[in-house]
Write an enzyme that holds these catalytic residues in place. Structure first.
Site, PDB file in Angstrom:
ATOM      1  N   HIS A 268     127.600  35.423 -33.517  1.00  0.00           N
ATOM      2  CA  HIS A 268     126.902  36.722 -33.598  1.00  0.00           C
ATOM      3  C   HIS A 268     127.847  37.699 -34.299  1.00  0.00           C
ATOM      4  O   HIS A 268     128.318  37.429 -35.399  1.00  0.00           O
ATOM      5  CB  HIS A 268     126.510  37.123 -32.167  1.00  0.00           C
ATOM      6  CG  HIS A 268     125.600  38.295 -32.044  1.00  0.00           C
ATOM      7  ND1 HIS A 268     124.904  38.845 -33.085  1.00  0.00           N
ATOM      8  CD2 HIS A 268     125.261  39.060 -30.956  1.00  0.00           C
ATOM      9  CE1 HIS A 268     124.173  39.868 -32.658  1.00  0.00           C
ATOM     10  NE2 HIS A 268     124.386  40.035 -31.368  1.00  0.00           N
ATOM     11  N   HIS A 307     120.781  32.806 -40.729  1.00  0.00           N
ATOM     12  CA  HIS A 307     120.302  33.779 -39.749  1.00  0.00           C
ATOM     13  C   HIS A 307     119.069  33.212 -39.079  1.00  0.00           C
ATOM     14  O   HIS A 307     118.278  32.529 -39.731  1.00  0.00           O
ATOM     15  CB  HIS A 307     119.951  35.096 -40.460  1.00  0.00           C
ATOM     16  CG  HIS A 307     119.896  36.251 -39.523  1.00  0.00           C
ATOM     17  ND1 HIS A 307     118.770  36.557 -38.812  1.00  0.00           N
ATOM     18  CD2 HIS A 307     120.842  37.154 -39.165  1.00  0.00           C
ATOM     19  CE1 HIS A 307     119.029  37.616 -38.059  1.00  0.00           C
ATOM     20  NE2 HIS A 307     120.270  37.992 -38.253  1.00  0.00           N
ATOM     21  N   ASP A 363     127.374  39.948 -42.050  1.00  0.00           N
ATOM     22  CA  ASP A 363     128.805  39.768 -41.796  1.00  0.00           C
ATOM     23  C   ASP A 363     129.561  39.211 -42.997  1.00  0.00           C
ATOM     24  O   ASP A 363     130.788  39.181 -42.986  1.00  0.00           O
ATOM     25  CB  ASP A 363     129.006  38.830 -40.598  1.00  0.00           C
ATOM     26  CG  ASP A 363     128.562  39.495 -39.313  1.00  0.00           C
ATOM     27  OD1 ASP A 363     128.799  40.707 -39.193  1.00  0.00           O
ATOM     28  OD2 ASP A 363     127.978  38.819 -38.462  1.00  0.00           O
TER      29      ASP A 363
HETATM   30  N1  ACO Z   1     126.637  26.885 -42.674  1.00  0.00           N
HETATM   31  C1  ACO Z   1     126.156  25.638 -42.833  1.00  0.00           C
HETATM   32  N2  ACO Z   1     125.010  25.186 -42.301  1.00  0.00           N
HETATM   33  C2  ACO Z   1     124.303  26.048 -41.560  1.00  0.00           C
HETATM   34  C3  ACO Z   1     124.734  27.380 -41.345  1.00  0.00           C
HETATM   35  C4  ACO Z   1     125.949  27.794 -41.947  1.00  0.00           C
HETATM   36  N3  ACO Z   1     126.400  29.015 -41.793  1.00  0.00           N
HETATM   37  N4  ACO Z   1     123.831  28.018 -40.569  1.00  0.00           N
HETATM   38  C5  ACO Z   1     122.873  27.117 -40.311  1.00  0.00           C
HETATM   39  N5  ACO Z   1     123.146  25.945 -40.894  1.00  0.00           N
HETATM   40  C6  ACO Z   1     122.319  24.735 -40.880  1.00  0.00           C
HETATM   41  C7  ACO Z   1     122.434  24.021 -39.540  1.00  0.00           C
HETATM   42  O1  ACO Z   1     123.471  23.069 -39.561  1.00  0.00           O
HETATM   43  C8  ACO Z   1     121.065  23.402 -39.415  1.00  0.00           C
HETATM   44  O2  ACO Z   1     121.028  22.276 -40.268  1.00  0.00           O
HETATM   45  P1  ACO Z   1     120.112  20.965 -39.913  1.00  0.00           P
HETATM   46  O3  ACO Z   1     118.708  21.480 -39.795  1.00  0.00           O
HETATM   47  O4  ACO Z   1     120.335  20.072 -41.102  1.00  0.00           O
HETATM   48  O5  ACO Z   1     120.651  20.422 -38.626  1.00  0.00           O
HETATM   49  C9  ACO Z   1     120.135  24.447 -40.028  1.00  0.00           C
HETATM   50  O6  ACO Z   1     120.945  25.158 -40.971  1.00  0.00           O
HETATM   51  C10 ACO Z   1     119.538  25.408 -39.029  1.00  0.00           C
HETATM   52  O7  ACO Z   1     120.606  26.031 -38.324  1.00  0.00           O
HETATM   53  P2  ACO Z   1     120.549  26.484 -36.814  1.00  0.00           P
HETATM   54  O8  ACO Z   1     121.958  26.570 -36.317  1.00  0.00           O
HETATM   55  O9  ACO Z   1     119.568  25.642 -36.057  1.00  0.00           O
HETATM   56  O10 ACO Z   1     119.917  27.929 -36.988  1.00  0.00           O
HETATM   57  P3  ACO Z   1     119.936  29.066 -35.904  1.00  0.00           P
HETATM   58  O11 ACO Z   1     118.806  29.955 -36.242  1.00  0.00           O
HETATM   59  O12 ACO Z   1     119.978  28.498 -34.546  1.00  0.00           O
HETATM   60  O13 ACO Z   1     121.345  29.761 -36.157  1.00  0.00           O
HETATM   61  C11 ACO Z   1     123.061  31.185 -36.922  1.00  0.00           C
HETATM   62  C12 ACO Z   1     121.540  30.969 -36.785  1.00  0.00           C
HETATM   63  C13 ACO Z   1     123.717  31.091 -35.527  1.00  0.00           C
HETATM   64  C14 ACO Z   1     123.281  32.587 -37.473  1.00  0.00           C
HETATM   65  C15 ACO Z   1     123.643  30.101 -37.893  1.00  0.00           C
HETATM   66  O14 ACO Z   1     123.071  30.260 -39.160  1.00  0.00           O
HETATM   67  C16 ACO Z   1     125.163  30.172 -37.994  1.00  0.00           C
HETATM   68  O15 ACO Z   1     125.868  29.579 -37.160  1.00  0.00           O
HETATM   69  N6  ACO Z   1     125.721  30.920 -39.015  1.00  0.00           N
HETATM   70  C17 ACO Z   1     127.157  31.114 -39.125  1.00  0.00           C
HETATM   71  C18 ACO Z   1     127.625  32.198 -38.175  1.00  0.00           C
HETATM   72  C19 ACO Z   1     127.172  33.580 -38.608  1.00  0.00           C
HETATM   73  O16 ACO Z   1     127.321  33.968 -39.765  1.00  0.00           O
HETATM   74  N7  ACO Z   1     126.654  34.355 -37.637  1.00  0.00           N
HETATM   75  C20 ACO Z   1     126.256  35.755 -37.870  1.00  0.00           C
HETATM   76  C21 ACO Z   1     124.773  35.880 -37.821  1.00  0.00           C
HETATM   77  S1  ACO Z   1     124.317  37.543 -38.187  1.00  0.00           S
HETATM   78  C22 ACO Z   1     124.633  38.359 -36.780  1.00  0.00           C
HETATM   79  O17 ACO Z   1     124.568  37.880 -35.695  1.00  0.00           O
HETATM   80  C23 ACO Z   1     125.046  39.729 -36.894  1.00  0.00           C
END
Ligand code: ACO
Length: 428
Positions: A268, A307, A363
């Site tokens: 987050h 996201h 971010d």
């Molecule tokens: N890098 C690489 N792969 C990713 C990323 C990433 N940053 N984010 C998602 N994916 C992939 C996952 O591995 C998954 O792949 P799959 O379907 O092949 O298994 C798919 O995309 C879906 O991802 P989920 O984690 O299920 O998506 P969710 O909606 O649960 O997660 C989150 C959202 C937590 C923001 C995720 O994208 C992430 O971890 N990003 C990196 C951390 C980040 O930047 N967080 C800040 C978010 S903005 C905020 O809170 C202010």
């Protein structure tokens, strides 16, 4: 049959149910009538992480994740970032309408005159290690505020809520700045009520021997815009923590401490710090393709990408990218920007990122600006928390005034053991 209904046939029993549809949703409790027999508890939905469950009705923030749209109370984020100030936006987020000049002056006066903290809170800081993370200090000290303001327990008294709102928006920058100065072992710089909200924050962080601190107007403006961009973001992890904890009717300081803790996590608000650490780990533009390969092999996450709601470019990231260059003009270019741009360039043209709809989020670029301004990475999430405080309070207030809301208490699907007898230790 009404068109605004959903017809469900339970193939276990052959029975048909007609459920009303309102605002594109059905009520989860309407499913409870679906049973195989009188003993059956009734149908529930299973939705880990609330990916398709609306937990409230809200009028604060609208996001269209597919089209990359964000609005507070109907005003597009781009317009607010260009024309408003953080205090005006926080008034809007909390009250639903933009203030008149008189209302804004009164609001600004009230927040500015609640920036000091009790000296006993200041003494807590001495108990923290010199290298304590500012977020740990912020979570603890904001929770401690509840012990100073006993009236905060009167959560259904509008006057008490108003007072705690001034205090929280006023004191979050002070607590964060004090946490930072503590980590440097520097004497604390007290609030200066002549300065703007962002200007005063810069004063508390960076003032040294000057009699009167004069914030650089470009940095002051950039910080104010960053606070606007972070003011609210509907039902994200920390807003949900604020609502969930607030639903037990605890005081707002304790609920904000919970929301701040939720924000701290790297998935987050903690992602802005992680992005910086990642860019440093990549180290050079030539290493980017190899890093992206590791991301695609699921060894790493590309921090600052992806996201839950945005499946398009996060509109806040676009605005931040633009401000970054204003800050670099004053402070010099952050060398990590080239690595960030290369990550973005490769990611936006790569099948993995395109098919997963992964775009830069808020971010991705904010950390680069903060670093160029002279903040250490450990302060980035505290900056996010300051801006988000008005949104958390707005979400909390909306929850308290919503007659449909109750204490948040999800159900579970129990798949553990059936009843069994205790085994004495010598027989295990
Ligand atoms: N890098 C690489 N792969 C990713 C990323 C990433 N940053 N984010 C998602 N994916 C992939 C996952 O591995 C998954 O792949 P799959 O379907 O092949 O298994 C798919 O995309 C879906 O991802 P989920 O984690 O299920 O998506 P969710 O909606 O649960 O997660 C989150 C959202 C937590 C923001 C995720 O994208 C992430 O971890 N990003 C990196 C951390 C980040 O930047 N967080 C800040 C978010 S903005 C905020 O809170 C202010």
């Amino acid at each position: 049959m009404s068109q605004n209904t959903l017809t469900i046939t339970d193939n276990r029993t052959g029975k048909t149910y007609e459920l009303p549809i309102k605002n594109g949703t059905i009520r989860a409790m309407d499913l409870r009538q679906i049973k195989v027999d009188a003993e059956d508890f009734g149908m529930m939905t299973y939705d880990p992480a609330f990916t398709n469950t609306a937990s409230c009705i809200s009028k604060i923030t609208y996001i269209d994740g597919d089209r990359g749209i964000l609005m507070y109370r109907g005003y597009p984020i781009e317009e607010l970032a260009e024309k408003s100030s953080y205090l005006e936006t926080s008034y809007l987020v909390l009250h639903g309408e933009l203030p008149t000049r008189a209302q804004l002056d009164e609001w600004t006066w009230n927040i500015t005159h609640h920036t000091f903290i009790h000296e006993s809170i200041r003494k807590f800081l001495d108990g923290f290690h010199y290298d304590a993370h500012p977020m740990g200090i912020l979570i603890s000290t904001v929770a401690a505020l509840s012990t100073f303001y006993k009236d905060a327990k009167n959560i259904f008294d509008p006057e008490s809520r108003r007072k705690q709102t001034f205090r929280l928006i006023g004191k979050m920058p002070t607590l964060s700045a004090f946490a930072y100065r503590h980590s440097l072992g520097m004497p604390l710089a007290y609030p200066d009520n002549d300065l703007s909200y962002a200007g005063n924050f810069l004063n508390m962080l960076f003032r040294t021997t000057e009699a009167k601190y004069k914030p650089n107007p470009v940095l002051e403006h950039a910080l104010d815009v960053l606070f606007i961009l972070h003011a609210d973001h509907e039902q994200n992890c920390s807003a949900n923590a604020m609502r969930s904890v607030g639903s037990s009717h605890v005081d707002p300081y304790s609920a904000i401490a919970a929301a701040t803790a939720a924000l701290y996590g790297p998935l987050h608000g903690g992602a802005n710090e992680e992005v910086l650490l990642m860019l440093r780990e990549i180290g050079s533009v030539k290493n980017v393709p190899d890093y992206i390969k590791r991301v695609k092999a699921k060894e790493k996450l590309l921090m600052g990408f992806g996201h839950r709601v945005y499946k398009n470019y996060d509109p806040r990231a676009k605005i931040i990218k633009k401000i970054a260059y204003d800050v670099f003009e004053v402070m010099g270019k952050n060398p990590l920007i080239d690595i960030a741009l290369e990550c973005e360039r490769i990611a936006l043209s790569d099948d993995y990122f395109i098919s997963h709809k992964l775009y830069p989020n808020v971010d991705f670029y904010s950390g680069l600006i903060y670093e160029a301004m002279g903040f250490p990475a450990s302060m980035f999430t505290a900056l996010f928390a300051i801006g988000r405080t008005s949104g958390w309070i707005a979400q909390w207030q909306e929850l308290l005034l919503d007659p449909e809301q109750k204490i948040a208490r999800p159900r579970q699907v129990y798949l553990g053991y059936d009843k069994r007898s205790y085994i004495p230790i010598d027989h295990r």
